[in-house]
Design a protein around this motif. Sequence first.
Motif, PDB file in Angstrom:
ATOM      1  N   ALA A 141      37.028  41.644  56.068  1.00  0.00           N
ATOM      2  CA  ALA A 141      35.541  41.842  55.683  1.00  0.00           C
ATOM      3  C   ALA A 141      35.343  43.306  55.060  1.00  0.00           C
ATOM      4  CB  ALA A 141      34.681  41.488  56.789  1.00  0.00           C
ATOM      5  N   LYS A 144      36.458  43.829  51.392  1.00  0.00           N
ATOM      6  CA  LYS A 144      35.593  43.077  50.326  1.00  0.00           C
ATOM      7  C   LYS A 144      34.408  44.058  50.287  1.00  0.00           C
ATOM      8  CE  LYS A 144      38.136  38.887  51.188  1.00  0.00           C
ATOM      9  NZ  LYS A 144      37.936  37.274  52.003  1.00  0.00           N
ATOM     10  N   VAL A 145      33.720  44.474  51.223  1.00  0.00           N
ATOM     11  CA  VAL A 145      32.406  45.315  51.093  1.00  0.00           C
ATOM     12  C   VAL A 145      33.030  46.367  50.281  1.00  0.00           C
ATOM     13  CG1 VAL A 145      31.036  46.839  52.161  1.00  0.00           C
ATOM     14  CG2 VAL A 145      31.435  44.363  53.190  1.00  0.00           C
ATOM     15  N   ALA A 148      33.167  44.995  46.649  1.00  0.00           N
ATOM     16  CA  ALA A 148      31.974  44.282  46.239  1.00  0.00           C
ATOM     17  C   ALA A 148      30.803  45.368  45.845  1.00  0.00           C
ATOM     18  CB  ALA A 148      31.790  43.367  47.002  1.00  0.00           C
ATOM     19  N   GLN A 176      34.058  35.298  46.014  1.00  0.00           N
ATOM     20  CA  GLN A 176      33.856  35.770  47.446  1.00  0.00           C
ATOM     21  C   GLN A 176      33.031  37.107  47.259  1.00  0.00           C
ATOM     22  OE1 GLN A 176      36.884  35.818  50.496  1.00  0.00           O
ATOM     23  NE2 GLN A 176      37.951  34.415  49.582  1.00  0.00           N
ATOM     24  N   LEU A 177      33.437  38.046  46.448  1.00  0.00           N
ATOM     25  CA  LEU A 177      32.779  39.283  46.174  1.00  0.00           C
ATOM     26  C   LEU A 177      31.495  39.032  45.491  1.00  0.00           C
ATOM     27  CD1 LEU A 177      35.334  41.700  44.778  1.00  0.00           C
ATOM     28  CD2 LEU A 177      34.775  41.290  46.952  1.00  0.00           C
ATOM     29  N   GLU A 179      29.491  36.565  46.233  1.00  0.00           N
ATOM     30  CA  GLU A 179      28.710  35.979  47.192  1.00  0.00           C
ATOM     31  C   GLU A 179      28.262  37.001  48.206  1.00  0.00           C
ATOM     32  OE1 GLU A 179      28.647  32.360  50.835  1.00  0.00           O
ATOM     33  OE2 GLU A 179      30.528  32.828  49.436  1.00  0.00           O
ATOM     34  N   ILE A 180      29.193  37.920  48.458  1.00  0.00           N
ATOM     35  CA  ILE A 180      28.860  39.050  49.157  1.00  0.00           C
ATOM     36  C   ILE A 180      27.664  39.951  48.850  1.00  0.00           C
ATOM     37  CG2 ILE A 180      29.907  41.242  50.307  1.00  0.00           C
ATOM     38  CD1 ILE A 180      32.646  39.705  50.327  1.00  0.00           C
ATOM     39  N   TYR A 185      26.744  41.243  52.966  1.00  0.00           N
ATOM     40  CA  TYR A 185      27.457  41.533  54.161  1.00  0.00           C
ATOM     41  C   TYR A 185      28.717  40.605  53.725  1.00  0.00           C
ATOM     42  CZ  TYR A 185      25.924  37.194  56.102  1.00  0.00           C
ATOM     43  OH  TYR A 185      25.646  35.809  56.391  1.00  0.00           O
ATOM     44  N   ALA A 186      29.992  40.654  54.427  1.00  0.00           N
ATOM     45  CA  ALA A 186      30.974  39.969  54.434  1.00  0.00           C
ATOM     46  C   ALA A 186      31.650  39.624  55.845  1.00  0.00           C
ATOM     47  CB  ALA A 186      32.246  40.849  53.524  1.00  0.00           C
ATOM     48  N   SER A 188      35.047  37.698  57.944  1.00  0.00           N
ATOM     49  CA  SER A 188      36.622  37.335  57.486  1.00  0.00           C
ATOM     50  C   SER A 188      37.157  36.757  58.997  1.00  0.00           C
ATOM     51  CB  SER A 188      37.479  38.454  57.077  1.00  0.00           C
ATOM     52  OG  SER A 188      37.559  39.483  58.184  1.00  0.00           O
TER      53      SER A 188
END
Length: 247
Positions: A141, A144-145, A148, A176-177, A179-180, A185-186, A188
Motif C-alpha cells: 500500500a 503505491k501511494v 501514485a 491500481q495507481l 484508482e488510488i 489512499y491505498a 494491500s
Amino acid sequence: MDEQKSTVRAVERALDIMLCFTDATELSLSEIAKRISLHKSTVHRLLASLESKGFVLRDSQTDKYRLGFRVWELSANLTHSDDPATILLSEMERLREVLGETISLYVRDGLERIRIQAVQSNQAIRRVAPIGARMPLAVGASSKVLVAFDERTVLESVLADPNWPENVNRQGYQEQLAEILQLGYAMSVEERELGAAAISAPIFNRNGKLVAAVAVSGPSNRMTTEVMKEFAEPIMEAAKRMGKMLK
C-alpha cells in the motif's frame, strides 16, 4: 588515477559493511563477507580499519561484530528540526491509539521505500515494523501511494526497473495507481508478506509536495478490507494534520 579508484572502492566496500547492520545486530566475519560478496581477508582488513575508528566493535568471546559508539556520536548531531520521523511521531502515536494497529512512516529512496519511523501496536498479535527496513515500490500500500502521488517520472522509473517482480502485472499496477489517486489512499492484503494487510495515505507538506506515506498495518484476519475502509477516513485526516506540521 588507479590509486584514486582503489581508494573510492575501499570506501564503498566499508560503507557496504556498515549497511549490513541495517537488519542485524551482530554479524560474523563470514556472514558479512557473504552479504557483500567479498573475500574474508578483504573484509577482515576493512573491519580492522572500521574498528580502529570506533565504527564497529568486535566481541572477543563470540568473534562477532556490531556497530560501535562512533555511529551514535554521529547520529546525535542529526538535524531533527525538519525530520519527519521526529516531527510526526506524536501524531503517529495518536493514530495508533485511535485504530489500535501498528503505524509506520515511509519515504521513497530511489526505487525503494524505507521505513523511517514506526509505532507498534499494543495488541498481543501485531504487525512488527522494524525501522530502516527497505521494500520495493512494486507491491504494498505505501509503495503505491509513494508512486501514485509523485511525479510521472517516478512511475516511469519504477516500471522500467529490471528487478520488477514477474508476478506483478504492470498494466494492472498502473490501473491500481489511477484508482488510488481517486480514493486518496491505498490498501494491500498479503501483497508483500503472508498474513499481513495495510492501508496507506500520502503526506503532503505545506507547499503541496509529497513527503512521505503513513500506513496502518496488522494481521490480515483482523484488518479485513471492510475494516480498512473504515480506517480510511481517520488515516487520511491524520495525514493532513501531519502535512501541516511539515515545511
